[in-house]
Design a protein around this motif. Structure first.
Motif, PDB file in Angstrom:
ATOM      1  N   GLY A  31     -58.094 -10.792-149.463  1.00 61.43           N
ATOM      2  CA  GLY A  31     -58.438 -10.446-150.878  1.00 61.43           C
ATOM      3  C   GLY A  31     -57.658  -9.605-151.628  1.00 61.43           C
ATOM      4  N   PRO A  32     -57.583  -8.878-152.622  1.00 66.81           N
ATOM      5  CA  PRO A  32     -59.013  -9.168-153.463  1.00 66.81           C
ATOM      6  C   PRO A  32     -59.288 -10.677-153.821  1.00 66.81           C
ATOM      7  CG  PRO A  32     -57.306  -8.012-154.683  1.00 66.81           C
ATOM      8  CD  PRO A  32     -56.709  -8.331-153.355  1.00 66.81           C
ATOM      9  N   PHE A  33     -60.565 -10.924-154.103  1.00 69.60           N
ATOM     10  CA  PHE A  33     -61.213 -12.340-154.443  1.00 69.60           C
ATOM     11  C   PHE A  33     -60.623 -13.476-153.657  1.00 69.60           C
ATOM     12  CE2 PHE A  33     -60.963  -9.439-158.234  1.00 69.60           C
ATOM     13  CZ  PHE A  33     -62.298  -9.599-158.754  1.00 69.60           C
ATOM     14  N   THR A  34     -60.617 -13.305-152.250  1.00 72.91           N
ATOM     15  CA  THR A  34     -60.369 -14.249-151.748  1.00 72.91           C
ATOM     16  C   THR A  34     -61.815 -15.218-151.209  1.00 72.91           C
ATOM     17  OG1 THR A  34     -58.612 -13.409-150.585  1.00 72.91           O
ATOM     18  CG2 THR A  34     -59.505 -15.267-149.343  1.00 72.91           C
ATOM     19  N   ARG A  35     -61.676 -16.249-151.126  1.00 71.22           N
ATOM     20  CA  ARG A  35     -63.161 -16.980-150.542  1.00 71.22           C
ATOM     21  C   ARG A  35     -62.689 -17.959-149.387  1.00 71.22           C
ATOM     22  NH1 ARG A  35     -66.929 -22.062-152.926  1.00 71.22           N
ATOM     23  NH2 ARG A  35     -68.525 -21.246-151.416  1.00 71.22           N
ATOM     24  N   ILE A  36     -63.593 -17.653-148.278  1.00 65.63           N
ATOM     25  CA  ILE A  36     -62.984 -18.631-147.141  1.00 65.63           C
ATOM     26  C   ILE A  36     -64.309 -18.964-146.337  1.00 65.63           C
ATOM     27  CG2 ILE A  36     -60.735 -17.613-146.734  1.00 65.63           C
ATOM     28  CD1 ILE A  36     -62.018 -16.128-144.169  1.00 65.63           C
ATOM     29  N   ARG A  37     -64.256 -20.259-145.952  1.00 66.44           N
ATOM     30  CA  ARG A  37     -65.578 -20.712-145.497  1.00 66.44           C
ATOM     31  C   ARG A  37     -65.501 -22.085-144.510  1.00 66.44           C
ATOM     32  NH1 ARG A  37     -67.271 -25.018-149.476  1.00 66.44           N
ATOM     33  NH2 ARG A  37     -65.238 -25.101-150.876  1.00 66.44           N
ATOM     34  N   GLY A  38     -66.864 -22.327-144.080  1.00 70.46           N
ATOM     35  CA  GLY A  38     -66.579 -23.628-143.278  1.00 70.46           C
ATOM     36  C   GLY A  38     -65.852 -23.605-142.050  1.00 70.46           C
ATOM     37  N   GLY A  39     -66.081 -22.375-141.321  1.00 79.35           N
ATOM     38  CA  GLY A  39     -65.337 -22.293-140.024  1.00 79.35           C
ATOM     39  C   GLY A  39     -63.896 -22.046-139.842  1.00 79.35           C
ATOM     40  N   THR A  40     -63.258 -21.627-141.061  1.00 79.97           N
ATOM     41  CA  THR A  40     -61.894 -21.118-140.945  1.00 79.97           C
ATOM     42  C   THR A  40     -61.656 -19.950-140.305  1.00 79.97           C
ATOM     43  OG1 THR A  40     -61.796 -22.055-143.534  1.00 79.97           O
ATOM     44  CG2 THR A  40     -60.507 -20.138-142.604  1.00 79.97           C
ATOM     45  N   GLU A  41     -60.561 -20.224-139.617  1.00 77.97           N
ATOM     46  CA  GLU A  41     -60.085 -19.259-138.462  1.00 77.97           C
ATOM     47  C   GLU A  41     -58.677 -18.638-138.760  1.00 77.97           C
ATOM     48  OE1 GLU A  41     -61.962 -21.166-134.621  1.00 77.97           O
ATOM     49  OE2 GLU A  41     -60.632 -19.835-134.270  1.00 77.97           O
ATOM     50  N   LEU A  42     -58.673 -17.461-138.746  1.00 74.29           N
ATOM     51  CA  LEU A  42     -57.376 -16.572-139.174  1.00 74.29           C
ATOM     52  C   LEU A  42     -56.797 -16.065-137.960  1.00 74.29           C
ATOM     53  CD1 LEU A  42     -58.438 -16.683-142.168  1.00 74.29           C
ATOM     54  CD2 LEU A  42     -57.071 -14.836-142.622  1.00 74.29           C
ATOM     55  N   SER A  43     -55.531 -16.389-137.553  1.00 74.90           N
ATOM     56  CA  SER A  43     -55.148 -15.625-136.361  1.00 74.90           C
ATOM     57  C   SER A  43     -54.604 -14.410-136.543  1.00 74.90           C
ATOM     58  CB  SER A  43     -53.975 -16.531-135.421  1.00 74.90           C
ATOM     59  OG  SER A  43     -54.591 -17.916-135.051  1.00 74.90           O
ATOM     60  N   GLU A  44     -54.337 -13.565-135.617  1.00 78.54           N
ATOM     61  CA  GLU A  44     -53.711 -12.317-135.828  1.00 78.54           C
ATOM     62  C   GLU A  44     -52.638 -12.065-136.885  1.00 78.54           C
ATOM     63  OE1 GLU A  44     -52.895 -10.653-131.995  1.00 78.54           O
ATOM     64  OE2 GLU A  44     -51.617  -9.321-132.739  1.00 78.54           O
ATOM     65  N   GLY A  45     -52.773 -11.197-137.639  1.00 77.31           N
ATOM     66  CA  GLY A  45     -51.749 -10.787-138.689  1.00 77.31           C
ATOM     67  C   GLY A  45     -51.759 -11.987-139.947  1.00 77.31           C
ATOM     68  N   ALA A  46     -52.577 -12.688-140.043  1.00 74.22           N
ATOM     69  CA  ALA A  46     -52.558 -13.608-141.343  1.00 74.22           C
ATOM     70  C   ALA A  46     -53.127 -12.908-142.279  1.00 74.22           C
ATOM     71  CB  ALA A  46     -53.573 -14.756-140.863  1.00 74.22           C
ATOM     72  N   GLU A  47     -52.581 -13.464-143.568  1.00 73.84           N
ATOM     73  CA  GLU A  47     -52.958 -12.870-144.836  1.00 73.84           C
ATOM     74  C   GLU A  47     -53.238 -13.664-145.853  1.00 73.84           C
ATOM     75  OE1 GLU A  47     -50.449  -9.773-146.482  1.00 73.84           O
ATOM     76  OE2 GLU A  47     -49.751  -9.227-144.353  1.00 73.84           O
ATOM     77  N   LEU A  48     -54.450 -13.836-146.602  1.00 70.50           N
ATOM     78  CA  LEU A  48     -54.881 -14.489-147.905  1.00 70.50           C
ATOM     79  C   LEU A  48     -55.141 -13.657-148.716  1.00 70.50           C
ATOM     80  CD1 LEU A  48     -57.373 -17.215-145.988  1.00 70.50           C
ATOM     81  CD2 LEU A  48     -54.726 -17.397-146.472  1.00 70.50           C
TER      82      LEU A  48
END
Ligand code: UD1
Ligand code: CA
Length: 448
Positions: free
Chosen positions: A325-342
């Motif tokens: 974020g701000p204003f991020t949208r994630i869904r459907g089983g999305t996975e972020l590993s350590e230290g990732a940024e959206l």
């Protein structure tokens, strides 16, 4: 002693409005009656019967229990005593019967234990509460030494009785052999022409059975007959939940501006800012920071991760030390590993984002697999849908995607590869290569 729970849920609940049975009205994300089932399920050696009537199939299909429940049909809703009567054949003779109303869902296990104790000694045991505006409720009529003489329903009460602020919650416990004897004695000679369960009090007194009451917090036993009471119950529930989080050492910016519609687990030293809605089952680790106005559903957010304002997360797993974020949208089983940024206006669906990978602005990642340390430039789009099928985009470790790239799937971008800004990439890019897929710039003379 065995406990036989009887939950009354046959009424339509006209005062609640709508066509759905009142007991299915949602409180904190689940039907009111489900709260009761979850509570009674934890009593060992207990049996539960639910009296259904109005839209019985709908009630049966909407509730879940870890134990077998008997659903008993009350064809006509002739009153609360008539409802209990339907359950008499399935009760165990040497048990304690506990009657609960499906529209009063928040009674705690500890309170039920307090209710049951006097019943074990042979009393009729009630839960009552104090209500500033007792309109509509049965009034507790006390006599000498505070003994409970009877319950008078609002409709039948005199002006003086209507002044009484101690009201009946509906929850009661009594030895089942007594219930079997007394229920058939109840008549319907009252204003509503209904068989009132509350008449049990007078009948008990006539048979020298002690009637005792535990006065409870209205929050627990107050229940909801209409939208306004349901609103108040929801707010009280949410406030209490926020306060429980505070007690556990989790910082909540404003307990009146958090909504947990389901269950939440939060680790130490986490912070939840205002206007957050959590739906389903969510787990937050330690030191997690949730900014204002987020919607988080059925997700896990691990330690030290920050979610900035206005982010929507559905069915996702977010690793440690991430930022969204701000204003991020994630869904459907999305996975972020350590230290990732959206970041801002990034959407990710059915995607995996590798360790320390970043997409900070205006991006769509659909069916994408990002390795570690990738950098996705602003305006990047995975074109995952060809009108019929969805295809994968694989972006391997250390890839750098130039701004405004369209990645037409199926596609693989090899390790350490690049794309030039504004490219439309339709073919795989080998490791380390720079792919440029755009018209060459020409600088023309201006017409004079
Ligand atoms: C009831 C009590 C009242 C108490 C109040 C607390 C009686 C007569 N009155 O009134 O003293 O203060 O609850 O909320 O008991 N139901 C059936 N079958 C029926 C009638 C009702 O299953 O024939 C179910 C309803 O679906 C509901 C529950 O019993 O879940 C209570 O019925 P409701 O009509 O809401 O009773 P109140 O008028 O609120
Ligand atoms: Ca009611």
């Amino acid at each position: 002693m065995n406990i036989d729970f009887i939950i009354l849920a046959a009424g339509k609940g006209t005062r609640m409005g709508g066509d759905s049975p009142k007991v299915l009205a949602s409180l904190a994300g689940k039907p009111m009656i489900q709260h009761l089932i979850d509570t009674v399920d934890s009593f060992p050696k207990s049996k539960t019967s639910i009296i259904v009537g109005y839209k019985s199939k709908e009630v049966e299909s909407c509730v879940a229990s870890s134990k077998k429940i008997s659903f008993i049909n009350q064809k006509k809703q002739l009153g609360t005593a008539h409802a209990v009567k339907q359950a008499l054949p399935v009760l165990r003779k040497n048990s304690i019967s506990v009657v609960l109303y499906g529209d009063a869902p928040l009674v705690a296990k500890s309170t039920l234990k307090k209710l049951i104790k006097p019943a074990l000694k042979g009393n009729l045991s009630l839960l009552t509460f104090m209500k500033e505006d007792p309109t509509g409720y049965g009034r507790i009529i006390r006599g000498p030494k505070s003994s409970i003489q009877k319950i008078t329903e609002h409709k039948d009460a005199s002006a003086l009785e209507r002044e009484i602020k101690e009201v009946n919650s509906g929850v009661l416990a009594i030895k089942t052999d007594l219930l079997l004897k007394y229920i058939p004695k109840i008549k319907n000679n009252n204003v509503a022409k209904e068989y009132y369960l509350t008449d049990l009090v007078e009948i008990s007194n006539q048979h020298a059975v002690n009637v005792t009451a535990t006065i409870c917090d209205s929050y627990e036993v107050g229940g909801a007959n209409n939208k306004s009471e349901l609103h108040d119950l929801e707010r009280a529930y949410q406030k209490k939940l926020g306060q429980d989080l505070l007690k556990k050492g989790i910082a909540v910016a404003d307990t009146s501006r958090i909504d947990v519609r389901g269950e939440i687990k939060v680790g130490q030293n986490s912070f939840i800012d205002i206007n957050n809605v959590f739906e389903g089952y969510n787990v937050l680790g330690k030191n997690v920071h949730i900014g204002p106005n987020c919607f988080i559903s059925n997700s896990t957010i691990k330690d030290n991760t920050t979610i900035y304002a206005n982010t929507v997360i559905e069915d996702c797993i977010i690793g440690k030390d991430c930022a969204l974020g701000p204003f991020t949208r994630i869904r459907g089983g999305t996975e972020l590993s350590e230290g990732a940024e959206l970041g801002n206006f990034v959407e990710a669906n059915r995607s995996t984002i590798g360790k320390n990978s970043k997409a900070k602005h205006l991006t769509y990642l659909g069916d994408a697999e990002l390795g570690s340390k990738t950098n996705i430039g602003a305006g990047t789009i995975t074109c995952n849908y060809d009108g019929k099928n969805k295809h994968k985009t694989i972006i391997e470790d250390g890839t750098f995607i130039g701004s405004n790239s369209s990645l037409v799937a199926p596609l693989t971008l090899g390790k350490g590869s690049y794309t030039g800004a504004g490219s439309v990439i339709t073919k795989n890019v080998p490791d380390g290569k720079l792919a440029v897929g755009r018209g060459k710039q020409v600088n023309l003379n201006k017409k004079k």
